[in-house]
Design a protein around this motif. Sequence first.
Motif, PDB file in Angstrom:
ATOM      1  N   GLU A 195       0.822  -1.197   0.000  1.00 42.47           N
ATOM      2  CA  GLU A 195       0.000   0.000   0.000  1.00 42.47           C
ATOM      3  C   GLU A 195       0.867   1.261   0.000  1.00 42.47           C
ATOM      4  OE1 GLU A 195      -3.209  -0.120  -0.529  1.00 42.47           O
ATOM      5  OE2 GLU A 195      -2.968  -2.279  -0.606  1.00 42.47           O
ATOM      6  N   TRP A 253       4.063  -7.215 -11.187  1.00 45.25           N
ATOM      7  CA  TRP A 253       3.645  -8.607 -11.320  1.00 45.25           C
ATOM      8  C   TRP A 253       4.636  -9.446 -12.104  1.00 45.25           C
ATOM      9  CZ3 TRP A 253       1.497  -4.344 -13.461  1.00 45.25           C
ATOM     10  CH2 TRP A 253       1.567  -4.215 -14.850  1.00 45.25           C
ATOM     11  N   ALA A 307      -4.958 -11.204 -13.239  1.00 45.11           N
ATOM     12  CA  ALA A 307      -5.559 -10.451 -14.353  1.00 45.11           C
ATOM     13  C   ALA A 307      -4.475  -9.970 -15.315  1.00 45.11           C
ATOM     14  CB  ALA A 307      -6.371  -9.273 -13.814  1.00 45.11           C
ATOM     15  N   HIS A 308      -3.358  -9.479 -14.781  1.00 41.35           N
ATOM     16  CA  HIS A 308      -2.245  -9.045 -15.637  1.00 41.35           C
ATOM     17  C   HIS A 308      -1.670 -10.228 -16.407  1.00 41.35           C
ATOM     18  CE1 HIS A 308      -1.867  -4.865 -14.378  1.00 41.35           C
ATOM     19  NE2 HIS A 308      -1.940  -5.244 -13.107  1.00 41.35           N
ATOM     20  N   HIS A 346      -2.242  -9.986  -3.444  1.00 39.93           N
ATOM     21  CA  HIS A 346      -2.393  -9.340  -4.753  1.00 39.93           C
ATOM     22  C   HIS A 346      -2.654 -10.371  -5.848  1.00 39.93           C
ATOM     23  CE1 HIS A 346      -1.005  -5.534  -3.059  1.00 39.93           C
ATOM     24  NE2 HIS A 346      -0.113  -6.258  -2.413  1.00 39.93           N
ATOM     25  N   GLU A 347      -3.073 -11.564  -5.442  1.00 34.54           N
ATOM     26  CA  GLU A 347      -3.224 -12.678  -6.374  1.00 34.54           C
ATOM     27  C   GLU A 347      -4.148 -12.360  -7.547  1.00 34.54           C
ATOM     28  OE1 GLU A 347      -3.839 -12.850  -3.082  1.00 34.54           O
ATOM     29  OE2 GLU A 347      -2.931 -14.645  -2.218  1.00 34.54           O
ATOM     30  N   LEU A 348      -5.308 -11.810  -7.258  1.00 35.91           N
ATOM     31  CA  LEU A 348      -6.280 -11.581  -8.324  1.00 35.91           C
ATOM     32  C   LEU A 348      -5.848 -10.475  -9.275  1.00 35.91           C
ATOM     33  CD1 LEU A 348      -9.623 -12.079  -6.373  1.00 35.91           C
ATOM     34  CD2 LEU A 348      -8.334 -13.734  -7.760  1.00 35.91           C
ATOM     35  N   ARG A 349      -5.238  -9.425  -8.738  1.00 41.88           N
ATOM     36  CA  ARG A 349      -4.729  -8.349  -9.611  1.00 41.88           C
ATOM     37  C   ARG A 349      -3.613  -8.880 -10.504  1.00 41.88           C
ATOM     38  NH1 ARG A 349      -2.868  -3.721  -6.077  1.00 41.88           N
ATOM     39  NH2 ARG A 349      -2.259  -2.843  -8.065  1.00 41.88           N
ATOM     40  N   ALA A 350      -2.700  -9.650  -9.897  1.00 40.44           N
ATOM     41  CA  ALA A 350      -1.598 -10.221 -10.681  1.00 40.44           C
ATOM     42  C   ALA A 350      -2.140 -11.177 -11.740  1.00 40.44           C
ATOM     43  CB  ALA A 350      -0.608 -10.929  -9.758  1.00 40.44           C
TER      44      ALA A 350
END
Length: 128
Positions: A3, A69, A88-89, A82-86
Motif C-alpha cells: 500500500e 507482477w 488479471a495481468h 495481490h493474487e487476483l490483480r496479478a
Amino acid sequence: MSEQSPPQDAREGYADALPEYAERVLDVAERIPPGRVMTYGDVAEWLEEGGPRQVGRVMALYGGAVPWWRVVRADGVLLSGHELRALAHYRAEGTPLREAGRTTEGHLPRLDMRRARWEGGADAEGHT
C-alpha cells in the motif's frame, strides 16, 4: 507491492529521492517483456548486487511504479494479497500458467516458471 507504493505515473516525480539500488531494481522490472517474469533472485543476479530479500523489499516499497507482477517468487506462487490483480495481468499478457489442482489453496494457478521465466538474453539493453 504494498500500500506504500506510489502510483505508476508518480515514478518520475520522486526518482531523485529513490536509493540508487532501488532505481536499478525498478529499471530491471521495466525491461521484463509482457508475458514473462523474473524471480527476485534473478533480478539480484542480473544486477550482480543484493539478493532476493533486498529486491523484494524494493518491490514492496516502490514496485507500484513498474510492472510489479513480473517480479515473482521462484516457486511461481502468486503474490499474497495481490493474487487476483496479478492474475488479471498474467492473463491479459498471456503469461504461461499452471492450472491449480483440486488441493491447491484457493484454487489459484501458479506461474509456469519453466516457460514464463525471462533470462534477459544477450540483447537486453543496459545489462550491467
